[in-house]
Write a protein that holds these residues in place. Structure first.
Motif, PDB file in Angstrom:
ATOM      1  N   LEU A 251       0.832  -1.209   0.000  1.00  0.00           N
ATOM      2  CA  LEU A 251       0.000   0.000   0.000  1.00  0.00           C
ATOM      3  C   LEU A 251       0.864   1.256   0.000  1.00  0.00           C
ATOM      4  O   LEU A 251       0.565   2.240  -0.689  1.00  0.00           O
ATOM      5  CB  LEU A 251      -0.931   0.003   1.210  1.00  0.00           C
ATOM      6  CG  LEU A 251      -2.193  -0.854   1.122  1.00  0.00           C
ATOM      7  CD1 LEU A 251      -2.917  -0.863   2.461  1.00  0.00           C
ATOM      8  CD2 LEU A 251      -3.117  -0.356   0.015  1.00  0.00           C
ATOM      9  N   ALA A 252       1.950   1.241   0.770  1.00  0.00           N
ATOM     10  CA  ALA A 252       2.855   2.389   0.820  1.00  0.00           C
ATOM     11  C   ALA A 252       3.445   2.666  -0.553  1.00  0.00           C
ATOM     12  O   ALA A 252       3.557   3.831  -0.979  1.00  0.00           O
ATOM     13  CB  ALA A 252       3.963   2.148   1.839  1.00  0.00           C
ATOM     14  N   ALA A 253       3.834   1.608  -1.263  1.00  0.00           N
ATOM     15  CA  ALA A 253       4.389   1.780  -2.603  1.00  0.00           C
ATOM     16  C   ALA A 253       3.333   2.359  -3.552  1.00  0.00           C
ATOM     17  O   ALA A 253       3.639   3.201  -4.407  1.00  0.00           O
ATOM     18  CB  ALA A 253       4.901   0.442  -3.133  1.00  0.00           C
ATOM     19  N   GLY A 254       2.089   1.932  -3.385  1.00  0.00           N
ATOM     20  CA  GLY A 254       1.012   2.474  -4.210  1.00  0.00           C
ATOM     21  C   GLY A 254       0.783   3.954  -3.945  1.00  0.00           C
ATOM     22  O   GLY A 254       0.506   4.729  -4.870  1.00  0.00           O
ATOM     23  N   VAL A 255       0.897   4.352  -2.693  1.00  0.00           N
ATOM     24  CA  VAL A 255       0.744   5.769  -2.350  1.00  0.00           C
ATOM     25  C   VAL A 255       1.877   6.587  -2.977  1.00  0.00           C
ATOM     26  O   VAL A 255       1.664   7.687  -3.499  1.00  0.00           O
ATOM     27  CB  VAL A 255       0.710   5.968  -0.817  1.00  0.00           C
ATOM     28  CG1 VAL A 255       0.706   7.457  -0.471  1.00  0.00           C
ATOM     29  CG2 VAL A 255      -0.515   5.294  -0.222  1.00  0.00           C
ATOM     30  N   LEU A 256       3.096   6.050  -2.944  1.00  0.00           N
ATOM     31  CA  LEU A 256       4.229   6.751  -3.565  1.00  0.00           C
ATOM     32  C   LEU A 256       4.001   6.932  -5.062  1.00  0.00           C
ATOM     33  O   LEU A 256       4.325   7.983  -5.627  1.00  0.00           O
ATOM     34  CB  LEU A 256       5.524   5.971  -3.330  1.00  0.00           C
ATOM     35  CG  LEU A 256       6.184   6.143  -1.963  1.00  0.00           C
ATOM     36  CD1 LEU A 256       7.429   5.255  -1.874  1.00  0.00           C
ATOM     37  CD2 LEU A 256       6.550   7.606  -1.721  1.00  0.00           C
ATOM     38  N   ASP A 257       3.444   5.933  -5.692  1.00  0.00           N
ATOM     39  CA  ASP A 257       3.151   6.035  -7.124  1.00  0.00           C
ATOM     40  C   ASP A 257       2.131   7.143  -7.379  1.00  0.00           C
ATOM     41  O   ASP A 257       2.268   7.936  -8.316  1.00  0.00           O
ATOM     42  CB  ASP A 257       2.627   4.690  -7.632  1.00  0.00           C
ATOM     43  CG  ASP A 257       2.402   4.693  -9.131  1.00  0.00           C
ATOM     44  OD1 ASP A 257       3.355   5.021  -9.860  1.00  0.00           O
ATOM     45  OD2 ASP A 257       1.281   4.374  -9.574  1.00  0.00           O
ATOM     46  N   LEU A 258       1.110   7.213  -6.549  1.00  0.00           N
ATOM     47  CA  LEU A 258       0.102   8.264  -6.660  1.00  0.00           C
ATOM     48  C   LEU A 258       0.730   9.634  -6.410  1.00  0.00           C
ATOM     49  O   LEU A 258       0.413  10.620  -7.096  1.00  0.00           O
ATOM     50  CB  LEU A 258      -1.028   8.000  -5.672  1.00  0.00           C
ATOM     51  CG  LEU A 258      -2.169   9.018  -5.609  1.00  0.00           C
ATOM     52  CD1 LEU A 258      -2.874   9.118  -6.956  1.00  0.00           C
ATOM     53  CD2 LEU A 258      -3.160   8.635  -4.523  1.00  0.00           C
ATOM     54  N   LEU A 259       1.625   9.702  -5.439  1.00  0.00           N
ATOM     55  CA  LEU A 259       2.299  10.959  -5.122  1.00  0.00           C
ATOM     56  C   LEU A 259       3.042  11.525  -6.325  1.00  0.00           C
ATOM     57  O   LEU A 259       3.064  12.745  -6.543  1.00  0.00           O
ATOM     58  CB  LEU A 259       3.282  10.742  -3.971  1.00  0.00           C
ATOM     59  CG  LEU A 259       2.775  11.076  -2.573  1.00  0.00           C
ATOM     60  CD1 LEU A 259       3.685  10.470  -1.519  1.00  0.00           C
ATOM     61  CD2 LEU A 259       2.682  12.581  -2.402  1.00  0.00           C
ATOM     62  N   GLY A 260       3.665  10.649  -7.092  1.00  0.00           N
ATOM     63  CA  GLY A 260       4.396  11.122  -8.260  1.00  0.00           C
ATOM     64  C   GLY A 260       3.510  11.876  -9.225  1.00  0.00           C
ATOM     65  O   GLY A 260       3.884  12.949  -9.724  1.00  0.00           O
ATOM     66  N   GLY A 261       2.320  11.343  -9.485  1.00  0.00           N
ATOM     67  CA  GLY A 261       1.392  12.008 -10.392  1.00  0.00           C
ATOM     68  C   GLY A 261       0.871  13.319  -9.834  1.00  0.00           C
ATOM     69  O   GLY A 261       0.744  14.313 -10.559  1.00  0.00           O
ATOM     70  N   VAL A 262       0.561  13.343  -8.534  1.00  0.00           N
ATOM     71  CA  VAL A 262       0.064  14.564  -7.901  1.00  0.00           C
ATOM     72  C   VAL A 262       1.136  15.662  -7.944  1.00  0.00           C
ATOM     73  O   VAL A 262       0.850  16.825  -8.252  1.00  0.00           O
ATOM     74  CB  VAL A 262      -0.372  14.286  -6.449  1.00  0.00           C
ATOM     75  CG1 VAL A 262      -0.702  15.589  -5.713  1.00  0.00           C
ATOM     76  CG2 VAL A 262      -1.580  13.355  -6.428  1.00  0.00           C
TER      77      VAL A 262
END
Length: 303
Positions: A251-262
């Motif tokens: 889940l943490a890795a998924g949040v980091l991926d989302l952070l990149g786009g934001v």
């Protein structure tokens, strides 16, 4: 002390904005509806902007009424911010490319929704405690002491706007050189207050100040989008850290991926801000506003 003509103009602006706020507050369950809550907050800000323009000493209870309105705006702040976060996350969820991305976004939405419910409970308690004073008292006809001034309505209106323009637009060059989310948000608030002041003084203009209002509104919107994304980034970083501490690595890795786009979207919006800010400085504001008021240009105005 304003001249009588400007005091009357501002009092009429006060009547219109107070009527709108009272209409919104009288609606049943307005605090439970996202859009109505937002409109109440905007309306309270608009009314507060006029109260910042009037001569406070001629209005009984001005200080207490202004403090109460600020309390209302502040109380609604966190629920509104969390509503915005939830909206962004829902939009991302609709565009999720994989089931894994959707799972991450659903998890984050659950957390934000719990925070929203908690914030609304706290908001309701604070609203019950706040107990807005009778805002209709603001419509009591003020006593205009020594109302006859040598200045014209238009010069008096410009005097109101000049200092606010310098405060709102004077730091744009520094903000264009360095992206500071906190400073950008403060500037957005000042630009919003400047726009509300122009709107309140619109009757003093010889020509409708539509171009100026459009420029301010566009810049305010871009800064609002930047703030929303910067705040969302902060929330996501906090969520990522919490997930890692609990051993939720996927889940943490998924949040980091989302952070990149934001973050990428935020940087794009900041670039848009830089483009817009280059055309709206205090001097440009003065060159546009004074002729619209029917006033002659001033050499070196707000340089």
């Amino acid at each position: 002390m304003h001249p009588a003509e400007l005091s009357i103009l501002l009092h009429r602006a006060l009547e219109v904005r107070l009527a709108r706020l009272q209409e919104l507050l009288d609606a049943p369950d307005w605090a439970e509806d996202e859009e109505q809550l937002h409109q109440v907050r905007v309306s309270a800000r608009r009314l507060g902007a006029v109260l910042d323009l009037v001569d406070a000493e001629i209005y009984p209870g001005h200080k207490g009424q202004r403090r109460a309105l600020k309390g209302l705006v502040d109380t609604l702040g966190l629920p509104r911010e969390l509503d915005v976060h939830a909206g962004h996350l829902r939009n991302h969820l609709l565009q999720a490319a994989t089931p894994a991305q959707a799972a991450v976004l659903e998890h984050l939405l659950e957390q934000v929704d719990r925070g929203r419910a908690k914030a609304r409970r706290a908001m309701q308690k604070e609203l019950d405690r706040l107990r807005l004073p009778d805002l209709r008292r603001l419509l009591e006809v003020p006593a205009l002491q020594n109302p006859f001034q040598s200045t014209s309505l238009q010069e008096a209106a410009w005097s109101c706007l000049e200092t606010r323009a310098e405060a709102a637009l004077g730091e744009l060059p520094d903000l264009c050189a360095h992206e500071d989310p906190s400073a950008l948000h403060k500037t957005r608030v000042r630009i919003k207050k400047l726009r509300y002041a122009v709107e309140a003084l619109e009757a003093a203009f010889a020509e409708p100040p539509e171009a100026v209002l459009k420029s301010l509104r566009t810049l305010q919107t871009v800064l609002g989008d930047h703030h929303d994304l910067a705040a969302l980034e902060a929330l996501l970083w906090e969520a990522e850290a919490g997930l890692r501490l609990r051993g939720r690595q996927n889940l943490a890795a998924g949040v980091l991926d989302l952070l990149g786009g934001v973050a990428e979207t935020r940087r794009t919006i900041y670039g848009r801000f830089v483009e817009l800010a280059d055309t709206l400085r205090p001097a440009a504001f003065g060159r546009a506003v004074r002729p619209a008021l029917g006033l002659p240009p001033l050499d070196g105005i707000l340089a």
